[in-house]
Design an enzyme around this catalytic site. Structure first.
Site, mmCIF file in Angstrom:
data_model
loop_
_atom_site.group_PDB
_atom_site.id
_atom_site.type_symbol
_atom_site.label_atom_id
_atom_site.label_comp_id
_atom_site.label_asym_id
_atom_site.label_seq_id
_atom_site.Cartn_x
_atom_site.Cartn_y
_atom_site.Cartn_z
ATOM 1 N N LYS A 147 69.556 70.010 35.479
ATOM 2 C CA LYS A 147 69.411 68.820 34.635
ATOM 3 C C LYS A 147 68.209 67.991 35.080
ATOM 4 C CE LYS A 147 73.654 67.322 35.405
ATOM 5 N NZ LYS A 147 74.332 68.420 36.079
ATOM 6 N N MET A 176 86.176 62.905 40.202
ATOM 7 C CA MET A 176 87.100 62.542 39.130
ATOM 8 C C MET A 176 88.533 63.039 39.342
ATOM 9 S SD MET A 176 85.579 60.551 37.276
ATOM 10 C CE MET A 176 84.509 60.054 38.603
ATOM 11 N N GLY A 218 79.789 59.538 39.372
ATOM 12 C CA GLY A 218 79.258 60.402 38.323
ATOM 13 C C GLY A 218 78.091 59.804 37.576
ATOM 14 N N GLN A 219 77.878 58.499 37.712
ATOM 15 C CA GLN A 219 76.785 57.854 36.981
ATOM 16 C C GLN A 219 75.760 57.315 37.962
ATOM 17 O OE1 GLN A 219 77.949 55.819 33.153
ATOM 18 N NE2 GLN A 219 79.779 55.454 34.341
ATOM 19 N N CYS A 256 85.995 56.032 35.299
ATOM 20 C CA CYS A 256 85.309 56.985 36.164
ATOM 21 C C CYS A 256 85.474 56.634 37.642
ATOM 22 C CB CYS A 256 83.846 56.999 35.702
ATOM 23 S SG CYS A 256 82.642 57.588 36.820
ATOM 24 N N MET A 257 85.292 55.362 37.997
ATOM 25 C CA MET A 257 85.226 54.998 39.407
ATOM 26 C C MET A 257 86.294 54.006 39.847
ATOM 27 S SD MET A 257 82.976 56.711 40.558
ATOM 28 C CE MET A 257 83.444 56.055 42.142
#
Lengths: 101, 808, 271
Positions: B89, B349, B386-387, B173-174
């Protein structure tokens, strides 16, 4: 013959060679060097110590002593001086000729 | 003879010591890279640093620019995170700017059709809706907000409007990682850093597939093996993945088995009497949940009580609950009982999207604390994000419904006062009642106003809730047809969310604007704008400021500080205000720098000290706390709470948890009782559904599905099935089936024994594909403390679509 | 068809054995479960005895389930797969059209010059050892060429190299509409003068092995070195500090110029 300068990371090397070392050390104080004039006065009183540059909380010194035993003594003394939080080795040089003579 | 030589040696020694004193090389002081920000331009190609736009790893890339366009990407060799390497990516991140369908003009929905409008009109529409009903406005953002964007949104909402209805997608998510850290250490975010991956002897992945989701970090471990080092990888999961392929041990657990396993390890450490007594005695307390009304803080329990409660989690009982053989639990117990090895746990996650998310996060921290596998390089419980700025923007700036910047919360009067003070606002400007968390926010938005749905205008920036919310039919799709509800979406491409939007604002992306991110290891990163956004796309931060200024012009009192000035006022050297709310003047100054310098004031309370903006310009990110040294340099911190590296630990303590919730410098080892998942397969819905991601696509695929090499590799979402299950249901490779849950359906092609291999009775579906919304099926049940939904387990059935064909 | 099976068989075996030597887990491609392949039965199984030639079957009934096929002795000689002879001193003179075709193919596999090339074949159920088996030093088989890794072995190949779509999804149209234009491959390095060795016009990061493209039997047509027997490339070809992300300085640091006394003051009048 010129002695080779060595760059150890630990003071262990003091006991390794039989030659008498000249060492460049860095004394780290708790706070700025200027605030430890008493301790520096003590350092000045030790005849084997030359005092060099300082910046922030760090001070460069050189120890040139006659015997290893004396060198160890100085090391221990400096470590226990008030305000000193760390003593690190920058360079140790062994003068082999001196020992031979 | 001698004296000459000796004096030469002495002067050499003095030079050596002196140079170390002045350069400060004995401390890990961060050196600014020479020529970082403008590598010489040759042949029209110039290179510039930026963090990657995708995950929370925080790799740095070098962006190759030619004639105002991004043409190439290179791994940044000066970056400590990735050391020149990227993932598939990251190598193609430059292409995300150039999808043909970039949004370039504000679009307003009129009688069901989208029409182009001017920016001035768009900003006025938004401002007017807020002005008319400021209390029913909500702001939904993300962990992809840059730090200044999140900070501006935060100040606009909580300071300006006195409205706490601001929450980010990081809630999905977190949030459980945050509550896990708070419950354990009293303060958020990991103590260790990525160096743990270089030094651990054992790596345990808890419901985590870093080989695909954090590949650069995972290969940092596996590449050690190629260099001849031994690292034992233990994968605890509900299905086999590419991480399993690299693992020495694979421990297959039932959903929620992680809770039982961590309790089992602690049970063994106590039963075998090989826990780290001195560490626990000096640095830990024991804690459990209150019997009637459990809180995040819980109540103190004695070690005796802890021993009593954990006694029943014998390896045999844990085997029953988790499905992992008792001998494997004993193996884990012995590993943690061995203090001569270094153990790092990784999770993401699997442990966060969990109805016991806070509990399992706390328990795994507890395993590391009880065994003393904490605070030495390589010994770390490490939570991944994840971000790219889940940590920097959401957790540090505090863009959550209950939070204020720098670890403060709206519920505490002194915290509100401090913020009003920093912001120069009238006392009482900040509302003390927490706003709506994500699930609640969307419930209130999709519920008709007449029935008590008290959010009427929702502004979504940098995220795609129309694809990522759980149970989409209940939480998002119901918006359709509600005339008085107004959805504003700022994005770069059309998404599942823009489909229902009433107003679409075209946004600038990544290196089309200045920005700052904060990654998983507390590293704050900075980049400069390098190319222009297409058409009329503009910065999200500018949108917030422009809306705020329009409200200021309309006379909204909240947009004025104590002295009657605009809350985002920036003045030039002569004291004249720069009209940054006009986009043509937005880059007359570096707005990011102004906002960051203001935000920095908030960071010291929780000892998350940040350096001045210009330090980040020079570095490839710095890990907080970044503390100024006597010589004026700025030193980052790799290991928090450990005396050898953290300047805030009292000398002689070795470890100190200086934000301890028990106010005694100790961390909390928690006991939580095992509880079964909220929905379990039954006769009607006999399969477990787990959702997740794949290497090639990032989250909802809005960006990565516009990149040819990635889309070619993974063109569609799929349902991963065990071959036995497929055989039993007469389902063939590639056949389209319907996944049905009690909440919705999703049609997908089948991939039998594909990239991941689920055990019998489990199916897995990635959520990246906007044409196959698996979140129609997922469950909105969430953790009681973090409010984070559980996307990893619910009950479904797989229904064959086509009539059975006889194989020829 | 039968030729294809032979090719496939040989590569499966090569992968297995080299994977064993490389010592990384099981380099053997796993079955895809549903369409159980007959090949699986031909692979060495645990029931095969150590004796290279002896196939243990106690009764006819057992023959069907007995591992046959490649013997240990044959497996041990994978390196002798027939490879075309490579003569180091053959003069290389690709035509312009060959060069163009070759560089077009090369460019089609990269989003921009410097991007990790995509994988033009399936990698289902294989792992790093299987990649390494062919790509460590390159293979030519039946008109297909496995190119050589230009960098040292790094775990998790698909971390950077995107594969083809998995079997069930091959028919899906994966084209995207984009205006991204990647950096093209450089045509040539700079020469200080005609005949001087050209500089290296690309970054050397991840391209430490020059021979991967520029030499040996598996390089890219049109990019081969005209002197493959010379092995220390950077001895003559200078890399770029900028492209290699070396620490840079604005100017080339030099000592101050010589302090030469000028004529008017100095001549004949020493002071």
């Amino acid at each position: 013959m010129l002695a080779k300068p060595q760059f150890p990371t630990m003071p262990l090397l003091f006991g390794e060679a039989s030659a008498v070392p000249i060492s460049g050390l860095i004394v780290t104080f708790q706070s700025s060097v200027a605030e430890h004039s008493n301790t520096i006065a003590v350092l000045r009183k030790i005849p084997e110590i030359d005092i060099g540059e300082s910046a922030g909380s760090k001070l460069a010194i050189v120890i040139d002593s006659e015997t290893k035993r004396r060198d160890q003594e100085i090391w221990d003394t400096v470590q226990q001086l008030p305000g000193v939080i760390d003593l690190a080795v920058a360079m140790v040089a062994f003068d082999e000729d001196h020992q031979a003579n | 003879m001698d004296s000459e030589r000796r004096s030469f040696l002495k002067s050499a020694a003095m030079v050596a010591a002196g140079s170390m004193v002045t350069s400060g090389t004995s401390l890990p002081v961060v050196q600014a890279d020479e020529g970082v920000d403008d590598l010489p331009v040759s042949d029209g190609l110039s290179w510039n640093k930026a963090p990657c736009r995708f995950c929370g790893t925080g790799c740095h890339v070098q962006v190759g620019i030619e004639r105002g366009r991004v043409v190439a990407i290179a791994g940044d060799k000066a970056a400590d995170v990735n050391k020149g390497l990227l993932c598939v990516k990251g190598y193609h991140v430059g292409g995300i700017l150039y999808g043909k369908d970039r949004l370039t003009k504000p679009l307003l929905r009129k009688e069901g059709k989208l029409v182009e409008i001017e920016w001035d009109a768009a900003i006025e529409i938004v401002a007017k809706r807020i002005f008319d009903s400021p209390k029913t406005f909500a702001f939904y953002g993300s962990g992809q907000w840059t730090i200044p964007e999140g900070y501006a949104a935060q100040k606009f909402m909580k300071g300006g409007l006195g409205n706490n209805h601001i929450d980010p997608n990081a809630r999905l998510c977190m949030a459980s990682a945050v509550t896990g850290f708070l419950a354990t250490y009293g303060v958020d975010e990991p103590a260790g850093c990525y160096q743990d991956l270089d030094e651990c002897d054992v790596l345990i992945t808890w419901g985590n597939n870093p080989a695909e989701m954090h590949p650069v970090l995972f290969s940092r471990v596996t590449d050690r093996r190629s260099r001849g080092e031994t690292v034992r990888i233990i994968d605890i999961g509900t299905r086999r993945t590419r991480t399993t392929d690299a693992a020495n041990d694979y421990l297959e657990m039932k959903p929620h088995g992680d809770v039982a396993i961590s309790l089992g390890i602690m049970h063994l450490l106590i039963a075998n009497d090989n826990y780290d007594k001195s560490f626990v005695e000096k640095h830990c307390n024991f804690r459990g949940a209150e019997a009637d009304a459990p809180t995040l803080q819980g109540e103190s329990i004695s070690e005796e009580e802890f021993r009593r409660r954990i006694a029943k989690y014998t390896p045999e009982h844990v085997e029953e609950l988790s499905g992992v053989p008792a001998e494997k639990i004993r193996m884990l117990g012995e590993l943690f009982g061995n203090h001569d090895i270094r153990i790092t746990s990784l999770w993401c996650m699997g442990m966060n999207q969990h109805t016991m998310g806070t509990a399992i996060n706390s328990l795994v921290h507890g395993v590391h604390l009880l065994s003393g596998h904490f605070g030495r390089p390589g010994d770390a419980p490490t939570s991944l994000t994840g971000q790219p700025s889940a940590c920097g923007t959401v957790r540090e700036v505090g863009t959550l419904a209950h939070a204020l910047p720098g670890g403060r919360i709206v519920a505490k009067p002194e915290h509100r006062e401090q913020c009003e003070d920093f912001w120069n606002l009238k006392p009482g400007s900040i509302n003390e009642v927490p706003g709506y968390h994500t699930v609640k926010m969307f419930e209130q938005f999709t519920k008709p106003t007449a029935e008590g749905g008290d959010i009427t205008t929702l502004f979504v920036q940098v995220t795609n809730p129309g694809q990522t919310l759980p149970n989409l039919n209940a939480l998002f799709n119901d918006k359709k047809g509600l005339e008085d509800k107004f959805l504003i979406v700022s994005d770069v491409y059309p998404t599942a969310t823009t489909q229902l939007a009433d107003l679409i604002l075209p946004a600038a992306l990544w290196v089309e604007k200045n920005g700052m991110f904060g990654n998983s290891e507390r590293r704050t990163q900075q980049w400069f704008k390098m190319v222009d956004p297409p058409g009329e796309a503009r910065d999200d931060c500018w949108m917030t400021i422009a809306i705020a200024h329009k409200l200021f012009e309309m006379g909204h009192e909240g947009m004025k500080d104590k002295n009657g000035e605009f809350i985002f006022a920036i003045k030039d050297a002569n004291g004249k205000e720069i009209p940054i709310w006009q986009f043509e003047h937005y880059y007359d100054t570096n707005v990011d720098k102004h906002l960051f310098e203001e935000y920095r004031l908030f960071s010291t309370m929780k000892h998350k000290n940040l350096a001045p903006y210009d330090e980040y310009v020079k570095a490839r990110g710095l890990r907080w706390p970044v503390v100024q040294q006597e010589d004026g340099s700025w030193r980052e911190t790799r290991y928090r709470f450990s005396e050898f590296d953290d300047p805030f630990v009292t000398k002689g303590q070795e470890f100190e948890f200086y934000h301890s919730s028990s106010n005694d410098g100790r961390a909390q080892i928690w006991f939580h009782e095992y509880a079964p998942p909220p929905e379990v397969p039954d006769d009607d819905y006999p399969m477990w559904l787990c959702t997740g991601r794949v290497l090639e696509h990032w989250h909802t695929g809005t960006l990565t599905r516009r990149l040819s090499p990635l889309n070619r590799a993974m063109p569609t979402a799929y349902v991963e099935m065990n071959s036995e299950d497929a055989k039993a249901a007469n389902i063939r490779q590639g056949e389209k089936v319907v996944i049905e849950s009690r909440r919705g359906t999703c049609e997908l092609p089948v991939w039998i024994d594909g990239r991941g291999r689920p055990p019998r009775g489990t199916v897995f579906v990635p959520f990246f594909d906007e044409t196959k919304l698996i979140n129609n099926c997922t469950l909105e049940a969430h953790d009681p403390f973090s409010k984070q939904p559980d996307y990893k387990k619910c009950a479904v059935r797989v229904v064959k679509k086509t009539p059975v064909k006889v194989p020829s | 068809m039968s030729r294809f099976i032979t090719v496939f068989l040989s590569s499966v075996i090569a992968m297995a054995v080299i994977g064993f030597f490389v010592g990384i887990g099981d380099g053997v491609p796993k079955s895809d479960g549903v369409n159980e392949s007959e090949l699986v039965d031909l692979l060495p199984s645990e029931s095969a005895v150590a004796d290279a030639k002896l196939i243990p079957a106690l009764s006819y009934a057992e023959i069907a389930s007995t591992a046959m096929g490649p013997t240990k002795a044959w497996q041990a000689t994978p390196q002798s797969l027939p490879q075309p002879e490579f003569d180091l001193y053959t003069k290389i003179e690709p035509s312009e059209s060959e060069k163009e075709a070759s560089s077009k193919l090369r460019a089609s596999r990269r989003a921009y010059n410097g991007a990790p090339p995509i994988i033009p074949h399936l990698v289902e159920n294989t792992n790093d050892a299987a990649c390494y088996a062919c790509h460590s030093s390159g293979v030519k088989l039946a008109g297909l060429k496995a190119s050589v890794m230009s960098h040292v072995y790094l775990a998790n190949c698909v971390q950077c190299h995107a594969p083809m779509a998995p079997t069930p999804f091959q028919s899906i149209d994966a084209t995207v509409e984009t205006t991204f234009v990647g950096l093209p491959a450089p045509k040539e390095g700079k020469r200080a003068y005609k005949g001087a060795p050209p500089t290296i016009p690309h970054s050397r990061w991840m391209r430490e092995n020059c021979n991967a493209c520029h030499g040996g039997p598996h390089g890219w047509a049109g990019m081969e070195s005209t002197h493959p027997w010379r092995t220390n490339c950077v001895q003559c070809h200078a890399p770029s500090a900028t492209l290699d992300q070396m620490p840079e300085s604005e100017v080339v640091p030099m000592l101050p110029p010589l302090d030469v006394v000028t004529a008017e003051v100095g001549v004949g009048t020493p002071q």
